[in-house]
Design a protein around this motif. Structure first.
Motif, PDB file in Angstrom:
ATOM      1  N   LEU A  78       2.944  29.909 -18.678  1.00 35.62           N
ATOM      2  CA  LEU A  78       2.063  31.066 -18.759  1.00 35.62           C
ATOM      3  C   LEU A  78       2.931  32.316 -18.773  1.00 35.62           C
ATOM      4  O   LEU A  78       3.842  32.451 -17.956  1.00 35.62           O
ATOM      5  CB  LEU A  78       1.105  31.097 -17.555  1.00 35.62           C
ATOM      6  N   ARG A  95       2.345  29.584 -26.137  1.00 31.89           N
ATOM      7  CA  ARG A  95       2.022  29.305 -24.743  1.00 31.89           C
ATOM      8  C   ARG A  95       0.876  30.233 -24.328  1.00 31.89           C
ATOM      9  O   ARG A  95       0.751  31.336 -24.854  1.00 31.89           O
ATOM     10  CB  ARG A  95       3.221  29.588 -23.817  1.00 31.89           C
ATOM     11  N   PRO A  96       0.061  29.818 -23.372  1.00 32.55           N
ATOM     12  CA  PRO A  96      -0.954  30.739 -22.861  1.00 32.55           C
ATOM     13  C   PRO A  96      -0.290  32.021 -22.351  1.00 32.55           C
ATOM     14  O   PRO A  96       0.817  31.979 -21.802  1.00 32.55           O
ATOM     15  CB  PRO A  96      -1.602  29.957 -21.716  1.00 32.55           C
ATOM     16  N   THR A 121     -10.146  34.207 -29.192  1.00 34.15           N
ATOM     17  CA  THR A 121     -10.966  33.183 -28.545  1.00 34.15           C
ATOM     18  C   THR A 121     -12.009  32.566 -29.479  1.00 34.15           C
ATOM     19  O   THR A 121     -12.717  31.644 -29.069  1.00 34.15           O
ATOM     20  CB  THR A 121     -11.680  33.745 -27.299  1.00 34.15           C
ATOM     21  N   HIS A 128     -14.010  28.317 -21.528  1.00 31.05           N
ATOM     22  CA  HIS A 128     -12.587  28.644 -21.425  1.00 31.05           C
ATOM     23  C   HIS A 128     -12.322  30.062 -21.915  1.00 31.05           C
ATOM     24  O   HIS A 128     -11.515  30.795 -21.337  1.00 31.05           O
ATOM     25  CB  HIS A 128     -11.735  27.650 -22.191  1.00 31.05           C
ATOM     26  N   LEU A 132     -10.572  33.048 -19.752  1.00 35.49           N
ATOM     27  CA  LEU A 132      -9.408  33.773 -20.249  1.00 35.49           C
ATOM     28  C   LEU A 132      -9.706  35.270 -20.308  1.00 35.49           C
ATOM     29  O   LEU A 132      -8.928  36.092 -19.816  1.00 35.49           O
ATOM     30  CB  LEU A 132      -9.021  33.242 -21.636  1.00 35.49           C
ATOM     31  N   LEU A 156      -6.392  26.238 -17.623  1.00 36.26           N
ATOM     32  CA  LEU A 156      -5.087  26.366 -18.274  1.00 36.26           C
ATOM     33  C   LEU A 156      -4.687  25.126 -19.091  1.00 36.26           C
ATOM     34  O   LEU A 156      -4.210  25.288 -20.218  1.00 36.26           O
ATOM     35  CB  LEU A 156      -4.016  26.720 -17.238  1.00 36.26           C
ATOM     36  N   ILE A 159      -6.504  25.519 -22.275  1.00 38.44           N
ATOM     37  CA  ILE A 159      -6.143  26.735 -23.020  1.00 38.44           C
ATOM     38  C   ILE A 159      -4.802  26.552 -23.727  1.00 38.44           C
ATOM     39  O   ILE A 159      -4.574  27.104 -24.797  1.00 38.44           O
ATOM     40  CB  ILE A 159      -6.125  27.955 -22.067  1.00 38.44           C
ATOM     41  N   ALA A 160      -3.910  25.756 -23.155  1.00 36.20           N
ATOM     42  CA  ALA A 160      -2.574  25.561 -23.737  1.00 36.20           C
ATOM     43  C   ALA A 160      -2.619  25.048 -25.177  1.00 36.20           C
ATOM     44  O   ALA A 160      -1.927  25.603 -26.042  1.00 36.20           O
ATOM     45  CB  ALA A 160      -1.738  24.648 -22.846  1.00 36.20           C
ATOM     46  N   ALA A 163      -3.396  27.876 -27.559  1.00 34.42           N
ATOM     47  CA  ALA A 163      -2.260  28.775 -27.822  1.00 34.42           C
ATOM     48  C   ALA A 163      -1.348  28.189 -28.895  1.00 34.42           C
ATOM     49  O   ALA A 163      -0.851  28.913 -29.765  1.00 34.42           O
ATOM     50  CB  ALA A 163      -1.481  29.037 -26.532  1.00 34.42           C
TER      51      ALA A 163
END
Length: 189
Positions: A78, A95-96, A121, A128, A132, A156, A159-160, A163
């Motif tokens: 992160l 990466r997030p 998004t 999610h 975020l 997370l 979310i990864a 990204a």
């Protein structure tokens, strides 16, 4: 360990973020460049016992050249970034990340931030995306991210991959120079 790079402007709620990160289920390794972020982390650590820190360990680094900074972004799970250049580099790192946008007196930065978040998004699971967005907005308002962090932290892992997909979609687009040449060719015909 959750590896976090922490880079932001003065006024970011560093202490509140670290307070929230204490509740992460596992160790958290934070690296912050010398200056605002590392001073805030140092102030947060001052006088705390190991028990008060949860699993947080912090490391200050000198400012890095761009190549080394990219390596840091790639190595972290992160990335908190600020301004324009590190914002772009964080997107390419796949990466997030959380962007601390440069605040403007007229509030135009909120429009810019909102427009980016809407685009970034789009297509993401709505829950999610909400998590975020809540963290990004709290970070940029200077509010405590205490309520936003746990939900973001839990999301997370989901979310990864987003990204990574975002970076791949950016890479599939033509570069700016090629797009400008193509545009002028069309206009001049």
């Amino acid at each position: 360990a959750l590896k976090v790079s922490l880079f932001g402007y003065a006024g970011a709620p560093y202490g509140a973020l670290l307070d929230a990160m204490v509740r992460h289920a596992g160790p958290v390794w934070i690296t912050a460049p010398e200056g605002v972020a590392s001073q805030a982390v140092s102030a947060w650590l001052h006088g705390r016992t190991l028990g008060d820190r949860g699993g947080i360990q912090a490391f200050a680094t000198a400012f890095l050249d761009q190549g080394r900074y990219d390596e840091l972004l790639w190595a972290c799970d992160l990335n908190f970034v600020r301004g324009e250049d590190s914002f772009v580099r964080a997107q390419w790192a796949a990466r997030p990340f959380v962007w601390h946008i440069y605040p403007t007196q007229d509030g135009a930065h909120w429009v810019k931030l909102g427009a980016f978040l809407a685009r970034y998004t789009a297509g993401m699971d709505r829950a999610h995306a909400t998590r975020l967005t809540a963290l990004w907005e709290a970070w940029n308002r200077g509010d405590s991210p205490a309520r936003a962090w746990p939900a973001f932290d839990a999301a997370l892992p989901a979310i990864a991959p987003h990204a990574e997909d975002w970076a791949e979609r950016l890479a599939s687009r033509p570069d700016l120079a090629a797009a400008l040449v193509n545009f002028t060719d069309k206009v001049l015909k």
